[in-house]
Motif scaffolding. Sequence first.
Motif, mmCIF file in Angstrom:
data_model
loop_
_atom_site.group_PDB
_atom_site.id
_atom_site.type_symbol
_atom_site.label_atom_id
_atom_site.label_comp_id
_atom_site.label_asym_id
_atom_site.label_seq_id
_atom_site.Cartn_x
_atom_site.Cartn_y
_atom_site.Cartn_z
ATOM 1 N N GLN A 26 16.866 15.195 39.747
ATOM 2 C CA GLN A 26 16.587 15.284 38.321
ATOM 3 C C GLN A 26 16.036 16.665 38.009
ATOM 4 N N VAL A 27 16.567 17.281 36.964
ATOM 5 C CA VAL A 27 16.179 18.630 36.560
ATOM 6 C C VAL A 27 15.639 18.569 35.136
ATOM 7 N N GLY A 28 14.443 19.099 34.928
ATOM 8 C CA GLY A 28 13.822 19.034 33.614
ATOM 9 C C GLY A 28 14.471 19.976 32.615
ATOM 10 N N LEU A 29 14.801 19.462 31.444
ATOM 11 C CA LEU A 29 15.292 20.310 30.360
ATOM 12 C C LEU A 29 14.180 21.255 29.901
ATOM 13 N N PRO A 30 14.538 22.388 29.307
ATOM 14 C CA PRO A 30 13.512 23.318 28.803
ATOM 15 C C PRO A 30 12.891 22.811 27.504
ATOM 16 N N THR A 31 11.939 21.902 27.609
ATOM 17 C CA THR A 31 11.287 21.330 26.431
ATOM 18 C C THR A 31 10.486 22.408 25.707
ATOM 19 N N THR A 32 10.748 22.556 24.413
ATOM 20 C CA THR A 32 10.113 23.626 23.639
ATOM 21 C C THR A 32 9.482 23.087 22.361
ATOM 22 N N PHE A 33 8.447 23.777 21.930
ATOM 23 C CA PHE A 33 7.771 23.510 20.662
ATOM 24 C C PHE A 33 8.080 24.654 19.713
ATOM 25 N N ALA A 34 8.467 24.348 18.492
ATOM 26 C CA ALA A 34 8.801 25.377 17.505
ATOM 27 C C ALA A 34 8.033 25.136 16.215
ATOM 28 N N LEU A 35 7.617 26.244 15.615
ATOM 29 C CA LEU A 35 6.901 26.227 14.338
ATOM 30 C C LEU A 35 7.463 27.352 13.481
ATOM 31 N N TYR A 36 7.802 27.059 12.222
ATOM 32 C CA TYR A 36 8.395 28.094 11.375
ATOM 33 C C TYR A 36 8.041 27.858 9.911
ATOM 34 N N SER A 37 8.192 28.945 9.132
ATOM 35 C CA SER A 37 7.982 28.859 7.689
ATOM 36 C C SER A 37 8.845 29.909 7.000
ATOM 37 N N GLU A 38 9.486 29.516 5.915
ATOM 38 C CA GLU A 38 10.345 30.403 5.128
ATOM 39 C C GLU A 38 9.801 30.455 3.697
ATOM 40 N N ILE A 39 9.612 31.661 3.184
ATOM 41 C CA ILE A 39 8.993 31.833 1.864
ATOM 42 C C ILE A 39 9.944 32.609 0.951
ATOM 43 N N LYS A 40 10.127 32.085 -0.226
ATOM 44 C CA LYS A 40 10.919 32.758 -1.261
ATOM 45 C C LYS A 40 9.977 33.618 -2.095
ATOM 46 N N LEU A 41 10.108 34.949 -1.976
ATOM 47 C CA LEU A 41 9.242 35.866 -2.711
ATOM 48 C C LEU A 41 9.801 36.178 -4.088
ATOM 49 N N VAL B 117 9.640 17.582 11.930
ATOM 50 C CA VAL B 117 9.122 17.288 10.594
ATOM 51 C C VAL B 117 9.365 18.512 9.728
ATOM 52 N N ASN B 118 9.761 18.300 8.480
ATOM 53 C CA ASN B 118 10.008 19.399 7.560
ATOM 54 C C ASN B 118 9.281 19.148 6.239
ATOM 55 N N TYR B 119 8.717 20.242 5.694
ATOM 56 C CA TYR B 119 8.033 20.150 4.400
ATOM 57 C C TYR B 119 8.523 21.275 3.494
ATOM 58 N N GLN B 120 8.816 20.927 2.256
ATOM 59 C CA GLN B 120 9.221 21.903 1.254
ATOM 60 C C GLN B 120 8.270 21.840 0.062
ATOM 61 N N ALA B 121 7.811 23.018 -0.362
ATOM 62 C CA ALA B 121 7.029 23.131 -1.597
ATOM 63 C C ALA B 121 7.951 23.651 -2.689
ATOM 64 N N LYS B 122 7.876 23.037 -3.875
ATOM 65 C CA LYS B 122 8.784 23.382 -4.963
ATOM 66 C C LYS B 122 8.011 23.945 -6.157
ATOM 67 N N LYS B 123 8.703 24.767 -6.916
ATOM 68 C CA LYS B 123 8.169 25.309 -8.165
ATOM 69 C C LYS B 123 9.297 25.285 -9.186
ATOM 70 N N ASN B 124 9.069 24.595 -10.286
ATOM 71 C CA ASN B 124 10.114 24.415 -11.310
ATOM 72 C C ASN B 124 11.368 23.798 -10.704
ATOM 73 N N GLY B 125 11.157 22.876 -9.770
ATOM 74 C CA GLY B 125 12.277 22.182 -9.155
ATOM 75 C C GLY B 125 12.992 22.955 -8.071
ATOM 76 N N LYS B 126 12.584 24.205 -7.802
ATOM 77 C CA LYS B 126 13.222 25.041 -6.802
ATOM 78 C C LYS B 126 12.310 25.204 -5.583
ATOM 79 N N VAL B 127 12.913 25.217 -4.396
ATOM 80 C CA VAL B 127 12.142 25.358 -3.162
ATOM 81 C C VAL B 127 11.670 26.803 -3.007
ATOM 82 N N TRP B 128 10.374 26.997 -2.767
ATOM 83 C CA TRP B 128 9.888 28.345 -2.516
ATOM 84 C C TRP B 128 9.198 28.480 -1.146
ATOM 85 N N ILE B 129 8.872 27.351 -0.522
ATOM 86 C CA ILE B 129 8.395 27.348 0.863
ATOM 87 C C ILE B 129 9.111 26.236 1.619
ATOM 88 N N ASN B 130 9.676 26.578 2.748
ATOM 89 C CA ASN B 130 10.314 25.602 3.636
ATOM 90 C C ASN B 130 9.706 25.777 5.025
#
Length: 449
Positions: free
Chosen positions: A336-351, A259-272
């Motif tokens: 059967q060999v289990g794949l390395p199932t991973t959980f990822a969380l990230y955030s990118e901020i335009k300062l 799932v991805n969420y972007q916050a915009k300001k004046n039509g430009k992305v500042w948080i992804n």
Amino acid sequence: MKSLIALPILLLLPILATAQHSYVGIQNSTRKSMVSVMMNPAEINNFDRKVEVNFVGVNALFVNNILSFSDLTSIQENLLEDLMSKANTQVNGDTHGSALLPSFGINLGKWSLGWANQFNSRVALHQINPDLGNSVIRSASASGGTTYQLSNPNNQRVNGVMWFESGIVVGRELINNANSKLSVGSNIKILVPVNYTNVGVSQLSGTLTVQNGVASLSNASGTMNLTYNRDIIDARNLRLDYSNLEINSPSSVGLDFGVNYQAKKNGKVWINSGISVTNIGNLKFGTSNVSNNLRINIPAGSSFRIDRFDLDLENTLDQLTGSGFFTLDDTQENIQVGLPTTFALYSEIKLTDQFFVSAFWQQMVKNQDKNNQVPFVNVFAVTPSMLFGKFEVFSPWGYFQISELTGGLGFRYGGFFLSSQTVLTSLLANRGTADVQMGLSWGFGQRRQ
């Protein structure tokens, strides 16, 4: 026994050019590409242009908790021997990488579609007792006598794996307005296993004696796993026969979703920001791969030499069971060999218009002690970056599960990037981690708003 420990490394290194790990730094770049999609398939909705084509992407990493960077550069012959001889704690190491092959994504309004192809490989040392490892590997050159009391409840593993995956990526925008954008994505992957090797010793207790070049185990109990590809081992001359190594037929399906969420300001992305779960599924191997589980019972007053095994694991298995101290509980094919199932969380901020900062956390959600599980290295990283038109400079600073603090440097021009997650701490602080990331992609068509 040295060959037992080294076998997965020998199986993979001759063809290891690049297991799958994140492209820390560049995947959180302001320019989204198929590299970003491998982190979170929902990012396929965020390409700058209608079509994004990946030509090549390479990510290779070596990480360990014993050797420094100067040790790595000065070793001339036996990396494994130096690793064990310098250890005063459990030995952990991981050599892995991925090659992102030609792939592409296309935007179709609220929907986006893509095709992603990747080759993965990994060699891992997991919680190896240094007394056991060093004595086994160096017993031939040892003199005098040394006795070690072993008590290791964990599963000491040497592991190697290779597989290819080809996936259909589907993304969908759920909300997209002047203030925000919410989208989802999935990568449904066909998995093609190539090879899996595992040597594991669990719940080991006993006495290890090294006397004049002979390493013997006595008064010992525990369990042991030997998993290998029978077609690679040439028992006639005890060598690895790669002419018999074949890529298996597609055997199973894997899944990534995010799932991805972007916050915009004046039509430009500042948080992804995003959340993803990747590598859900199993690798299913055919009858050439076999897994043997044994029980260890060497009574007091008896001993068993562990320094005489060779690369022929079937011959080794015969030696173990023929001794009377190792009992074969079961043998399994079609493993059967289990794949390395991973959980990822990230955030990118335009300062500012030029300065960005991102934070990324990736954690494996499965038990790495299991013999039928591909291991993984957890990581947390913070990456500041500066953007000057098409040119971007970034510096990822991370905390790896095995080697702890790492710092690197990279640059991107358009769709080309070259970076390292570890180059600064390797050179300046002599950390025992080395890696390289490189890739080329290109965007085509109308620029998206």
